[in-house]
Design a protein around this motif. Structure first.
Motif, mmCIF file in Angstrom:
data_model
loop_
_atom_site.group_PDB
_atom_site.id
_atom_site.type_symbol
_atom_site.label_atom_id
_atom_site.label_comp_id
_atom_site.label_asym_id
_atom_site.label_seq_id
_atom_site.Cartn_x
_atom_site.Cartn_y
_atom_site.Cartn_z
ATOM 1 N N LEU A 233 29.889 39.318 136.644
ATOM 2 C CA LEU A 233 30.918 38.895 135.696
ATOM 3 C C LEU A 233 32.139 39.817 135.725
ATOM 4 O O LEU A 233 33.283 39.363 135.624
ATOM 5 N N VAL A 234 31.887 41.135 135.851
ATOM 6 C CA VAL A 234 32.971 42.132 135.878
ATOM 7 C C VAL A 234 32.866 42.894 137.195
ATOM 8 O O VAL A 234 32.221 43.938 137.269
ATOM 9 N N PRO A 235 33.455 42.399 138.263
ATOM 10 C CA PRO A 235 33.264 43.000 139.586
ATOM 11 C C PRO A 235 33.938 44.348 139.784
ATOM 12 O O PRO A 235 33.635 45.035 140.756
ATOM 13 N N ASN A 236 34.846 44.747 138.881
ATOM 14 C CA ASN A 236 35.472 46.060 138.992
ATOM 15 C C ASN A 236 34.444 47.139 138.638
ATOM 16 O O ASN A 236 33.921 47.162 137.522
ATOM 17 N N GLN A 237 34.179 48.041 139.583
ATOM 18 C CA GLN A 237 33.089 48.993 139.415
ATOM 19 C C GLN A 237 33.340 49.960 138.263
ATOM 20 O O GLN A 237 32.430 50.220 137.453
ATOM 21 N N VAL A 238 34.532 50.509 138.180
ATOM 22 C CA VAL A 238 34.829 51.460 137.109
ATOM 23 C C VAL A 238 34.716 50.789 135.743
ATOM 24 O O VAL A 238 34.123 51.342 134.803
ATOM 25 N N ALA A 239 35.259 49.591 135.622
ATOM 26 C CA ALA A 239 35.205 48.874 134.350
ATOM 27 C C ALA A 239 33.765 48.579 133.951
ATOM 28 O O ALA A 239 33.401 48.711 132.773
ATOM 29 N N THR A 240 32.944 48.203 134.921
ATOM 30 C CA THR A 240 31.547 47.901 134.621
ATOM 31 C C THR A 240 30.805 49.131 134.135
ATOM 32 O O THR A 240 30.028 49.066 133.169
ATOM 33 N N ILE A 241 31.006 50.261 134.785
ATOM 34 C CA ILE A 241 30.338 51.493 134.371
ATOM 35 C C ILE A 241 30.755 51.880 132.958
ATOM 36 O O ILE A 241 29.916 52.263 132.124
ATOM 37 N N VAL A 242 32.032 51.767 132.663
ATOM 38 C CA VAL A 242 32.526 52.087 131.323
ATOM 39 C C VAL A 242 31.907 51.159 130.283
ATOM 40 O O VAL A 242 31.472 51.595 129.211
ATOM 41 N N ILE A 243 31.834 49.877 130.599
ATOM 42 C CA ILE A 243 31.246 48.905 129.670
ATOM 43 C C ILE A 243 29.783 49.228 129.416
ATOM 44 O O ILE A 243 29.315 49.225 128.260
ATOM 45 N N VAL A 244 29.027 49.507 130.477
ATOM 46 C CA VAL A 244 27.598 49.805 130.328
ATOM 47 C C VAL A 244 27.390 51.032 129.453
ATOM 48 O O VAL A 244 26.595 51.021 128.499
ATOM 49 N N LEU A 245 28.085 52.117 129.766
ATOM 50 C CA LEU A 245 27.891 53.354 129.017
ATOM 51 C C LEU A 245 28.372 53.227 127.574
ATOM 52 O O LEU A 245 27.696 53.687 126.646
ATOM 53 N N ALA A 246 29.524 52.607 127.377
ATOM 54 C CA ALA A 246 30.059 52.472 126.022
ATOM 55 C C ALA A 246 29.151 51.593 125.164
ATOM 56 O O ALA A 246 28.862 51.932 124.000
ATOM 57 N N PHE A 247 28.673 50.478 125.716
ATOM 58 C CA PHE A 247 27.859 49.556 124.922
ATOM 59 C C PHE A 247 26.476 50.127 124.637
ATOM 60 O O PHE A 247 25.994 50.082 123.503
ATOM 61 N N THR A 248 25.829 50.669 125.671
ATOM 62 C CA THR A 248 24.452 51.134 125.491
ATOM 63 C C THR A 248 24.350 52.426 124.695
ATOM 64 O O THR A 248 23.386 52.628 123.957
ATOM 65 N N GLN A 249 25.349 53.316 124.819
ATOM 66 C CA GLN A 249 25.249 54.618 124.176
ATOM 67 C C GLN A 249 25.949 54.693 122.821
ATOM 68 O O GLN A 249 25.610 55.574 122.013
ATOM 69 N N PHE A 250 26.886 53.792 122.559
ATOM 70 C CA PHE A 250 27.641 53.901 121.319
ATOM 71 C C PHE A 250 27.665 52.598 120.517
ATOM 72 O O PHE A 250 27.264 52.568 119.358
ATOM 73 N N ILE A 251 28.140 51.521 121.147
ATOM 74 C CA ILE A 251 28.398 50.296 120.394
ATOM 75 C C ILE A 251 27.119 49.678 119.852
ATOM 76 O O ILE A 251 26.990 49.435 118.642
ATOM 77 N N GLU A 252 26.158 49.433 120.732
ATOM 78 C CA GLU A 252 24.946 48.768 120.243
ATOM 79 C C GLU A 252 24.150 49.618 119.264
ATOM 80 O O GLU A 252 23.677 49.084 118.245
ATOM 81 N N PRO A 253 23.937 50.933 119.485
ATOM 82 C CA PRO A 253 23.235 51.709 118.459
ATOM 83 C C PRO A 253 23.889 51.625 117.084
ATOM 84 O O PRO A 253 23.192 51.528 116.063
ATOM 85 N N LEU A 254 25.235 51.652 117.054
ATOM 86 C CA LEU A 254 25.923 51.530 115.771
ATOM 87 C C LEU A 254 25.729 50.147 115.170
ATOM 88 O O LEU A 254 25.531 50.010 113.948
ATOM 89 N N LEU A 255 25.794 49.110 116.011
ATOM 90 C CA LEU A 255 25.591 47.755 115.518
ATOM 91 C C LEU A 255 24.172 47.561 114.981
ATOM 92 O O LEU A 255 23.975 46.911 113.944
ATOM 93 N N ARG A 256 23.203 48.114 115.680
ATOM 94 C CA ARG A 256 21.815 47.976 115.216
ATOM 95 C C ARG A 256 21.596 48.695 113.899
ATOM 96 O O ARG A 256 20.884 48.195 113.021
ATOM 97 N N LEU A 257 22.198 49.869 113.774
ATOM 98 C CA LEU A 257 22.067 50.611 112.518
ATOM 99 C C LEU A 257 22.776 49.875 111.386
ATOM 100 O O LEU A 257 22.242 49.745 110.282
ATOM 101 N N ALA A 258 23.974 49.354 111.665
ATOM 102 C CA ALA A 258 24.728 48.643 110.631
ATOM 103 C C ALA A 258 24.034 47.343 110.229
ATOM 104 O O ALA A 258 24.140 46.914 109.074
ATOM 105 N N SER A 259 23.318 46.729 111.161
ATOM 106 C CA SER A 259 22.678 45.450 110.855
ATOM 107 C C SER A 259 21.549 45.587 109.846
ATOM 108 O O SER A 259 21.106 44.583 109.272
ATOM 109 N N THR A 260 21.058 46.811 109.621
ATOM 110 C CA THR A 260 19.953 47.001 108.680
ATOM 111 C C THR A 260 20.416 47.096 107.233
ATOM 112 O O THR A 260 19.585 47.143 106.329
ATOM 113 N N PHE A 261 21.721 47.106 107.007
ATOM 114 C CA PHE A 261 22.226 47.307 105.651
ATOM 115 C C PHE A 261 22.039 46.082 104.769
ATOM 116 O O PHE A 261 21.885 46.202 103.560
#
Length: 270
Positions: free
Chosen positions: A177-205
């Motif tokens: 879906l995102v063939p640009n290598q740098v963009a893909t790496i940034v998306i993976v790291l940002a989502f898995t290490q920051f965005i989703e953990p925050l979303l999961r924590l916020a979803s419990t409220f």
């Protein structure tokens, strides 16, 4: 089968797969060994507990928690491997001779998914060698039963391997879906290490968001495995059944791959 063999050769002809495996093993071994020592020492009395009594997992739950580090923490590695296996082809233009040899692009993509699914399972085994091997050894040192003779433990181990394999397929879909290598790496790291953990924590409220949060990919993976360190950080989180978690994670891989196939995979690559 020839396409699968070709994709297997592509992955094994580079260093990235075994470098990722080595880093994964070391990372999980340190986490599993350190937290096994911490919690095992607290429960045995060898280490004074400064934590609230409700925050430390009971001895019966500690082995599953430690073993699940293989997937709940290590899942980012198969995602990266799957994404790099695709984006590297766009970056180095190796897709050109591939598509000349196999004009049916859907077949190439299916072969890549099959191959990376297998490599994801291999990374799952590597991660479990670290979490189970090191974790069981350290827990045994502090007198905690590693419960390796229980069928539930081996079921968790098997589901962890499946989760890691599915994560590699998710990485392939994201790379398509995102063939640009740098963009893909940034998306993976940002989502898995920051965005989703925050979303999961916020979803419990609230109850309304709790039902949505369990369909996030990380939450689905934890549900598939059956244990997660997140259960301590957010004990009130709503979870799916293990088979539902597996289907949700599979759906992410399928949807990303299909959209990527329609949007980018069929374009000219040269």
């Amino acid at each position: 089968m020839r396409s699968v063999a070709a994709e297997f050769t592509k992955v094994t002809s580079t260093r990235i797969w075994w470098v990722i495996a080595l880093v994964l093993f070391g990372y999980i071994a340190v986490l599993a060994g350190g937290l096994s020592a911490l919690f095992g020492g607290v429960q045995s009395g060898a280490i004074g507990s400064s934590m609230g009594g409700g925050q430390a997992p009971p001895p019966a739950q500690l082995p599953a928690l430690i073993y699940s580090f293989a997937s709940s923490v290590g899942y980012v590695f198969p995602v990266l491997l799957g994404a790099l296996a695709v984006t590297g082809e766009f970056r180095h233009q190796t897709l050109t001779p591939t598509f000349l040899a196999v004009p049916r692009r859907g077949r190439v993509l299916a072969a890549k998914l099959t191959t990376l699914f297998g490599f994801g399972a291999v990374l799952g085994v590597v991660a479990l060698l670290a979490s189970v091997g090191v974790g069981a050894l350290v827990m045994g040192t502090f007198g905690v039963d590693p419960v390796l003779g229980e069928s539930d433990t081996w079921a968790l181990i098997g589901r962890s391997v499946l989760a890691m394999a599915l994560w590699a397929a998710v990485g392939v879909g994201l790379g398509v879906l995102v063939p640009n290598q740098v963009a893909t790496i940034v998306i993976v790291l940002a989502f898995t290490q920051f965005i989703e953990p925050l979303l999961r924590l916020a979803s419990t409220f609230t109850d309304a968001t709790a039902g949505i949060g369990r369909f996030l990919p990380g939450a689905a993976s934890d549900a598939l495995v059956g244990a997660s360190f997140f259960s301590i950080a957010a004990p009130g989180a709503s979870v799916l059944e293990w088979w539902q978690g597996g289907l949700v994670l599979l759906a992410y891989a399928v949807v990303l791959t299909v959209i990527g196939y329609l949007v980018t995979w069929r374009r000219d690559v040269t």
